[in-house]
Scaffold this motif. Sequence first.
Motif, short mmCIF file in Angstrom:
data_model
loop_
_atom_site.label_atom_id
_atom_site.label_comp_id
_atom_site.label_asym_id
_atom_site.label_seq_id
_atom_site.Cartn_x
_atom_site.Cartn_y
_atom_site.Cartn_z
N VAL A 1 0.69 -1.31 0.00
CA VAL A 1 0.03 -0.03 -0.07
C VAL A 1 0.85 1.36 0.10
CG1 VAL A 1 -1.84 1.23 1.36
CG2 VAL A 1 -1.91 -1.21 1.23
N VAL B 1 2.57 6.73 9.07
CA VAL B 1 1.49 7.72 9.30
C VAL B 1 1.77 8.95 8.34
CG1 VAL B 1 0.23 9.30 10.80
CG2 VAL B 1 0.75 6.95 11.36
N MET C 1 1.36 8.25 4.26
CA MET C 1 0.09 8.11 3.92
C MET C 1 -0.71 9.30 3.81
SD MET C 1 -1.05 5.37 2.90
CE MET C 1 0.30 4.70 1.87
N LEU C 2 -0.43 10.18 4.89
CA LEU C 2 -1.05 11.63 4.85
C LEU C 2 -0.53 12.53 3.59
CD1 LEU C 2 -0.95 12.62 8.75
CD2 LEU C 2 -2.74 11.65 7.46
N PRO D 1 -1.46 9.67 0.01
CA PRO D 1 -2.58 8.65 0.24
C PRO D 1 -2.49 7.64 -0.87
CG PRO D 1 -3.40 10.87 0.19
CD PRO D 1 -2.16 10.98 -0.26
N GLU D 2 -2.16 7.96 -1.92
CA GLU D 2 -2.36 6.88 -3.23
C GLU D 2 -1.16 6.04 -3.13
OE1 GLU D 2 -4.73 6.87 -6.11
OE2 GLU D 2 -5.65 8.54 -5.16
N GLU E 1 -14.76 9.01 -8.40
CA GLU E 1 -15.27 10.00 -7.70
C GLU E 1 -16.33 10.89 -8.33
OE1 GLU E 1 -11.36 10.73 -4.61
OE2 GLU E 1 -12.10 12.40 -5.85
N ALA F 1 -5.16 11.15 11.89
CA ALA F 1 -4.84 9.73 11.08
C ALA F 1 -5.82 9.51 10.03
CB ALA F 1 -4.57 8.44 11.88
N PRO G 1 -7.95 13.47 7.40
CA PRO G 1 -7.39 13.80 6.31
C PRO G 1 -7.42 12.75 4.96
CG PRO G 1 -5.91 14.09 7.80
CD PRO G 1 -6.95 13.29 8.19
N LEU G 2 -7.77 11.68 5.29
CA LEU G 2 -7.88 10.60 4.28
C LEU G 2 -9.15 10.13 4.06
CD1 LEU G 2 -4.68 8.60 5.77
CD2 LEU G 2 -4.87 9.82 3.70
N ARG H 1 -11.25 10.78 1.90
CA ARG H 1 -11.48 10.66 0.53
C ARG H 1 -10.61 9.64 -0.30
NH1 ARG H 1 -15.78 14.00 -0.83
NH2 ARG H 1 -15.53 13.07 -3.12
N ALA H 2 -9.51 9.42 0.46
CA ALA H 2 -8.24 8.48 -0.06
C ALA H 2 -8.80 7.13 -0.30
CB ALA H 2 -7.23 8.46 0.86
N ALA I 1 -5.55 3.20 2.46
CA ALA I 1 -4.50 4.28 3.09
C ALA I 1 -4.87 4.42 4.54
CB ALA I 1 -4.72 5.60 2.26
#
Lengths: 360, 382, 313
Positions: free
Chosen positions: A275, A331, A334-335, A338-339, A355, C96, C99-100, C102-103, C107
């Motif tokens: 991921v 963390v 990923m922040l 995110p992809e 979306e 944590a 912010p995600l 819509r990811a 994630a």
Amino acid sequence: MSLPEALRRRPWVGWVLCAVALALLPFLVEAGLGRTWVRILDFALLYLMLALGLNIVVGFAGLLDLGYIAFYAVGAYLWALLASPQFDLHLPFWLLLPLGALVAGVFGLLLGAPTLRLRGDYLAIVTLGFGEIIRIFLNNLGAPINITNGPQGIAGIDPLRLGDWSFGRTQHLLGVALPATHLHYYGFLVLALGTMFVCIRLQDSRIGRAWAAIREDEVAAQASGINTRNVKLLAFSLGASFGGVAGGLFASLQGFVSPESFSLLESVSVLCMVVLGGMGHVAGVVLGALMLSILPEALRHVAGPLQQKLFGQVLVDPESLRLLLFGLSLVLVMLVRPEGLWPSPLRRPEKQSDEATAAD
Amino acid sequence: MKISRSAWKFGMAVGLMAVALTGYGKDELTVVRVGQVSPLTGNIAHLGKDNENGARLALEEANASGLTLGGKRVKLELLSEDDQADPRTGTIVAQKLVDAKVVGVVGHLNSGTSIPAARIYSEAGIPQISPSATAVKYTHQGLKTSFRVMANDAQQGKVLGEYAAKKLGAKRVAVIDDQTAYGQGLADEFTTAAKAAGATIVTREHTTNNSQDFNAILTSIKGKKAELVFYGGMDAQSGPMMKQVKSLDLQAKFLTGDGGQTPEFVTLAGDAAEGAFASSAGVPLLKMPGGKAFSDRYKARFKQEIQLYAPYAFDAMNALVAAMKQADSSDPAKYMPVLAKLNYSGVTGKIAFDELGDIKGGAISLYQARGGKWEYLETVGK
Amino acid sequence: MLVRAHLSIFLQQVLNGLVLGSVYGLVALGYTMVYGILGLINFAHGEVVMVGALCALSAMTALQGSGLPGFAVVLLALLLAVLACMALGLAIERIAYRPLRRAPRLAPLITAIGISILLQNLAMILWGRQYHSFPPLLPVHTLHFGGASISTVQLAIILVSGALMAGLLLLVHLSSLGRAMRATAENPQVAGLMGVNVDRIIAVTFAIGSGLAAVAGVLVSANYSVAHYYMGFLLGLKAFTAAVLGGIGNLAGAMVGGVLLGLIESIGAGYLGDLTDGFLGSNYQDVFAFLVLIIVLVLRPRGLLGERVAERA
């Protein structure tokens, strides 16, 4: 100026440069950082194979698997049982590797078959349970009939052997001394490159497109004539067989296997590699696997000196900080991305349209 | 609050030591590195730290008393690594220590990490003394560099099994293990010895080294009318287990191995600890010349009680140093033959190795919990 | 005579399972509430339980010499632990997960794992590596009936879990806050249009789940008299399994799944050996539990009570 130019005209030059760099890497690493890092590289290559295998299931077909390490365990124990003093069997590697892939593949089917109807997080918990079941069996098949030695594990496993060339000790080739860690590096590199090649080819194949279709919308995939059952089972068993091969190599490198190497946390860390790197993107997964297998070891060297520099003294035991920093970096990455670090360029448009329809 | 303050103090101490040592630097000290490996993170991290402390104390004392090898003033430096009790990490840190040119290693704590790491030390010709790996296999790999200062499972299990059947007179015995290499290995050896001594094993139950609830297996044992419960595993489980034995009103004696013979066991079990039996390898610390002094120095240096294996790690490090002194060299090739024939009086007993690297004799002491403390009963074996 | 002995052992096993299951259920509530609203497995939830236990322990140690009566110390410590965990839960959500939102779906799973590792090691630095002995909270008595026994702490666990569960159900189904929570779980966008402050509802959900986790942590530690920085991992895993078994996203399901898992474990550990004539023993207890889970999910892919949850693939 001239190098990029030359590269554009003769693409093979780039490949040759890469090959030379990869061939010299262990020597450079040993000279610069010590042999430990060659060993870390060996493990990184194993994790790379594991992550690519899991990527088939999670990234390509979109099936969340939290018990992937079970296949690694199956491969490792198969090698350990058939090439060690345990039953006094010493099969050659060219038999063991395909056999490991095959048996792990069968286990993949075994997991896949009952879980075809499950989706998302329900699948996650069942695969997690499957991983634990395999580990518990390995841990307990020492009695009443001793097969695996239980928690004591199996020691004295044969190393990889090409003819009478054992990877287990230093060999000499053209006057160059090649220690065991370097030999394993080359062996693993060949297999890892092979795995990458297969994965890239798979992605662009008919099957790869079928997986993508299932990942995006299973119902629609079924409606457009894809045999979702077979295609999903194929993903499970192919992914598993990669894990089986990596497991066999792990056993041969370590010379020892015990169930504690195949805990749930290992499954989780392989998933993190997939991921974090960029699900479904082979290059991204490779990056993720290399990063996450090297980072915790790098932090071993960083945590102490960094504090020394910042505060002038070591406030917190470096060993306590190491994993803390590891968690923190998971963390943060990923922040920020995110992809994943290096997501598939193809998937982004899909995502956006996804979306757009959701907003409709 | 308390922790951060002690961390400060520790930091200050390290700083001062660094200053003191740079002052020494002019005296042409040769730095010789020695490794220590144990899990410093994870569920037995407290034991890992304890091993590190034991080894560190021995090393600091050797430095303080001044070490001269081959005519040169030598300062020992400890490289302590975390193997997370994970076999893979175990081999990586082993290689790291080999790269760092350590001349000897105290470790690893677990059998599961000691066994694969042993191959790497052996290839580099570096002696490895484990203070606490008890799986028989560790010294049976045919490697000349593997040693241990603790009795192995077979030695300890045999004593415990006979003790349960003969001394405690238990006819019906229930055995529990934690499904780890240590716990299961010890429980197996116990079972063999107890059967040979005439006891019947009424049931064999299992738990894990992360569990807290043992009510189900204890209830099942209660139904089988066991007179004695043996547990192969660590104090973090046996403490709460003892409590549950009492609250289920299970009328049976409780016996466990060295993993339970700790102050932690008594703290965790509380009043329920009363009457429990446990063993430990070697002779009780306080009976040994220098044992009390060691325990006092440990408390003064690390501001905590000895957890479990620190005395063994202390002895392992001292055995390395003693062998270096006798050989007048820190070169592994030179001092390892001396180490193999060493005869040294440690705080846990006499340290001498047999041809496999196991500790000779391997006396086992037995204890009973009374009034919130482990009381010494007797020592079996030499 | 023999039959009665067997019966009393069986009764004891059922009681053991109930106690264990109530704890699983209480922790599972936290998983299921978050999942119901966000469709997200909050992997860090087990660590919140651990933080709750250790906070309460520190508070009790600090208040020991204050001269307050025993029960006041316990209540105050519990309150502090609940508040600390609520704050922690809010912080985790804010940092944590929010912010995600819509990811891609996996994630937040990775950030959750990251937070979990982070909390564990932070707790190790703050509270040390050793196992802490935890006071029993209540005067310890053992009640006997029908040949089986149960301690006051165990009884308290069953009662408190039941009460909290009932309270939570009332809150969700009768209060306006509960209505907003249900609306958000059904469809966050539409709920937002209807004037529900979705961010606030999600935050409240996290706070409640974390508060329950703190209570669970204190109860577990009091029952087993141990607290340790690593205690959250296994408990979290079991509770998550329980939540899925009952139908994740469904509150009553969490409790049913928890109690069922507790019973399966204790009956499994207690009788597996006898049923298979010693061939399989308590070492296969978890295999047995997972097999039951797999069979349930194969027959009912949404868990036992999980019919109402919408598909979130």
